[in-house]
Design a protein around this motif. Structure first.
Motif, short mmCIF file in Angstrom:
data_model
loop_
_atom_site.label_atom_id
_atom_site.label_comp_id
_atom_site.label_asym_id
_atom_site.label_seq_id
_atom_site.Cartn_x
_atom_site.Cartn_y
_atom_site.Cartn_z
N GLY A 49 0.83 -1.21 0.00
CA GLY A 49 0.00 0.00 0.00
C GLY A 49 0.86 1.25 0.00
N TRP A 50 0.30 2.29 0.60
CA TRP A 50 0.96 3.60 0.62
C TRP A 50 1.21 4.04 2.06
CZ3 TRP A 50 2.66 4.98 -3.99
CH2 TRP A 50 2.00 4.52 -5.13
N ALA A 51 2.27 4.78 2.27
CA ALA A 51 2.61 5.22 3.63
C ALA A 51 3.19 6.62 3.63
CB ALA A 51 3.63 4.25 4.24
N CYS A 52 2.97 7.29 4.74
CA CYS A 52 3.46 8.66 4.87
C CYS A 52 3.84 8.89 6.33
CB CYS A 52 2.31 9.56 4.40
SG CYS A 52 2.32 11.20 4.98
N VAL A 53 5.01 9.44 6.57
CA VAL A 53 5.47 9.72 7.93
C VAL A 53 5.21 11.19 8.23
CG1 VAL A 53 7.47 9.81 9.47
CG2 VAL A 53 7.30 7.99 7.76
N GLY A 54 4.46 11.45 9.31
CA GLY A 54 4.10 12.84 9.63
C GLY A 54 3.39 13.46 8.45
N HIS A 59 4.80 7.31 0.10
CA HIS A 59 5.67 6.33 -0.56
C HIS A 59 4.99 4.97 -0.63
CE1 HIS A 59 9.08 9.07 -0.20
NE2 HIS A 59 8.78 9.23 1.08
N LYS A 60 5.49 4.15 -1.54
CA LYS A 60 5.04 2.75 -1.58
C LYS A 60 5.51 2.03 -0.31
CE LYS A 60 5.17 2.42 -6.61
NZ LYS A 60 5.86 1.91 -7.80
N MET A 61 4.75 1.04 0.10
CA MET A 61 5.17 0.27 1.29
C MET A 61 4.75 -1.18 1.17
SD MET A 61 2.45 -0.64 3.33
CE MET A 61 0.77 -0.22 3.75
N VAL A 62 5.43 -2.03 1.96
CA VAL A 62 4.98 -3.40 2.18
C VAL A 62 4.75 -3.55 3.68
CG1 VAL A 62 5.87 -4.75 0.24
CG2 VAL A 62 7.42 -4.09 2.07
N LEU A 63 3.85 -4.45 4.04
CA LEU A 63 3.43 -4.52 5.43
C LEU A 63 3.23 -5.96 5.85
CD1 LEU A 63 1.42 -2.42 7.48
CD2 LEU A 63 -0.12 -4.11 6.55
N SER A 64 3.62 -6.25 7.07
CA SER A 64 3.41 -7.60 7.59
C SER A 64 2.46 -7.52 8.79
CB SER A 64 4.77 -8.17 7.99
OG SER A 64 4.65 -9.16 8.97
N ILE A 65 1.42 -8.32 8.76
CA ILE A 65 0.48 -8.41 9.89
C ILE A 65 0.56 -9.84 10.42
CG2 ILE A 65 -1.95 -8.28 10.64
CD1 ILE A 65 -2.56 -6.45 8.31
N GLY A 66 0.91 -9.98 11.69
CA GLY A 66 0.90 -11.33 12.25
C GLY A 66 1.94 -11.57 13.31
N TRP A 67 2.36 -12.81 13.39
CA TRP A 67 3.21 -13.24 14.51
C TRP A 67 4.64 -13.57 14.05
CZ3 TRP A 67 -2.01 -14.23 14.34
CH2 TRP A 67 -2.75 -13.84 15.46
N ASN A 68 4.98 -13.24 12.85
CA ASN A 68 6.33 -13.51 12.33
C ASN A 68 6.79 -14.94 12.65
OD1 ASN A 68 6.08 -10.82 11.82
ND2 ASN A 68 7.82 -10.15 13.03
N PRO A 69 6.21 -15.95 11.99
CA PRO A 69 6.51 -17.35 12.35
C PRO A 69 8.00 -17.67 12.37
CG PRO A 69 5.20 -17.21 10.30
CD PRO A 69 5.20 -15.85 10.91
N SER A 77 1.97 -8.33 15.50
CA SER A 77 2.50 -7.00 15.18
C SER A 77 2.04 -6.58 13.78
CB SER A 77 4.03 -6.99 15.26
OG SER A 77 4.58 -7.83 14.28
N VAL A 78 2.06 -5.28 13.59
CA VAL A 78 1.79 -4.71 12.26
C VAL A 78 3.01 -3.85 11.93
CG1 VAL A 78 0.31 -3.21 10.89
CG2 VAL A 78 -0.71 -4.74 12.58
N GLU A 79 3.77 -4.27 10.93
CA GLU A 79 5.05 -3.64 10.63
C GLU A 79 5.11 -3.19 9.18
OE1 GLU A 79 8.19 -6.31 11.61
OE2 GLU A 79 7.16 -7.11 13.36
N THR A 80 5.53 -1.96 9.00
CA THR A 80 5.54 -1.36 7.66
C THR A 80 6.96 -1.10 7.21
OG1 THR A 80 3.50 -0.18 8.21
CG2 THR A 80 4.72 0.62 6.30
N HIS A 81 7.33 -1.64 6.07
CA HIS A 81 8.59 -1.23 5.44
C HIS A 81 8.25 -0.24 4.33
CE1 HIS A 81 12.50 -1.03 3.65
NE2 HIS A 81 11.98 -1.38 2.48
N GLU A 124 9.28 -6.11 -4.66
CA GLU A 124 9.17 -5.97 -6.13
C GLU A 124 7.71 -6.11 -6.58
OE1 GLU A 124 11.58 -4.76 -7.93
OE2 GLU A 124 12.69 -4.75 -6.04
N GLU A 125 7.01 -7.06 -5.96
CA GLU A 125 5.59 -7.26 -6.29
C GLU A 125 4.78 -6.00 -5.94
OE1 GLU A 125 4.05 -9.40 -7.91
OE2 GLU A 125 1.94 -9.36 -7.27
N ALA A 126 5.08 -5.45 -4.75
CA ALA A 126 4.36 -4.23 -4.31
C ALA A 126 4.60 -3.09 -5.28
CB ALA A 126 4.82 -3.84 -2.91
#
Ligand SMILES: Cc1cc2nc3c(=O)[nH]c(=O)nc-3n(C[C@H](O)[C@H](O)[C@H](O)COP(=O)(O)O)c2cc1C
Ligand SMILES: Nc1ncnc2c1ncn2[C@@H]1O[C@H](COP(=O)(O)OP(=O)(O)O)[C@@H](O)[C@H]1O
Length: 216
Positions: A49-54, A59-69, A77-81, A124-126
């Protein structure tokens, strides 16, 4: 997928510090309160998706939702790169995101290198997906354009009611900001000069001081 696009805004907090050090891919973590505000039935996995700081650029972003197996985290956790190089860390800043698409479920991997390769493929997919018109249009969503830069850090979520009013937007056109804010932390949304609960607006005197903290 149900719930998408999903709008969310919250403060960036510390995670385990693995993203930069072990993976070379920093991920900005949302607080537990914001994580808990996500719909309980949103599938865990990897999104883009898209992300903006302040009030910065979107910018484009990738995000992980879960427990990081791979790391067997106990807490979700919900973590945005964010696919952008920042000059410095931005802990404590408000991160605004819109999740527009799903890539895959979370997986365990045999090695750290395999996890890193998978994340690089996700990036790359994002990048490819986000160039498609249906996703690109959300980059320009009003959610990212609160005028006058009034997104403040405390108490977690805020926006400028005054700015929204000045921009001449009618309540119906505030859908993205309003609905996403209320989705994100339904119990308390403090706006400079006012307090919103769901779609209600309670007007308080507009001042130049910090918005009052009012618990509903
Ligand atoms: C695009 C992306 C894909 C990810 N995929 C996985 C995955 O499949 N399995 C997993 O265990 N963790 C996955 N992660 C989470 C990373 O393991 C996590 O970001 C890393 O542990 C850093 O966490 P920290 O910021 O809390 O230190 C992914 C993260 C991102 C940004
Ligand atoms: N492109 C980026 N995407 C996400 N976070 C970034 C980025 N560049 C710098 N950062 C910073 O790095 C932090 C994440 O680093 P990381 O090593 O994953 O630590 P933590 O586990 O505390 O989240 C973010 O909170 C943010 O302050």
């Amino acid at each position: 997928m149900r719930h998408l696009p999903y709008f969310c805004r919250g403060e960036v907090v510390k995670g385990f510090g693995r993203g930069s050090k072990e993976l070379g891919i920093p991920t900005a973590n949302f607080s537990e309160q914001v994580v808990e505000s996500f719909p309980s039935d949103i599938p865990t996995g990897i999104y883009y998706g898209w992300a903006c700081v302040g009030n910065g650029d979107v910018h484009k972003m990738v995000l992980s939702i879960g427990w990081n197996p791979f790391y067997k985290n106990i807490k979700k956790s919900v973590e945005t790169h964010i696919i952008h190089t920042f000059k410095e860390d931005f802990y404590g800043e408000i991160l605004s995101i819109v999740i527009t698409g799903y890539i895959r479920p979370e997986k365990n991997f045999d090695s750290l290198d395999a996890l890193i390769s998978a994340i690089q493929e996700d990036i790359e997919e994002a990048k490819r997906q986000l160039d498609l018109p249906e996703h690109l249009k959300l980059k320009e969503d009003n959610f990212f354009h609160l005028p006058e830069g009034k997104i403040s850090k405390q108490p977690g979520l805020s926006a400028s009611l005054k700015s929204l009013q000045q921009s001449g937007q009618q309540p119906s056109s505030l859908y993205s900001g309003m609905s996403s804010l209320s989705k994100c932390q339904p119990q308390l949304i403090v706006v400079q000069g006012g307090v919103l609960k769901g779609k209600q607006t309670m007007h308080l005197p507009l001042t130049r001081q910090k918005p009052p903290l009012v618990r509903l």
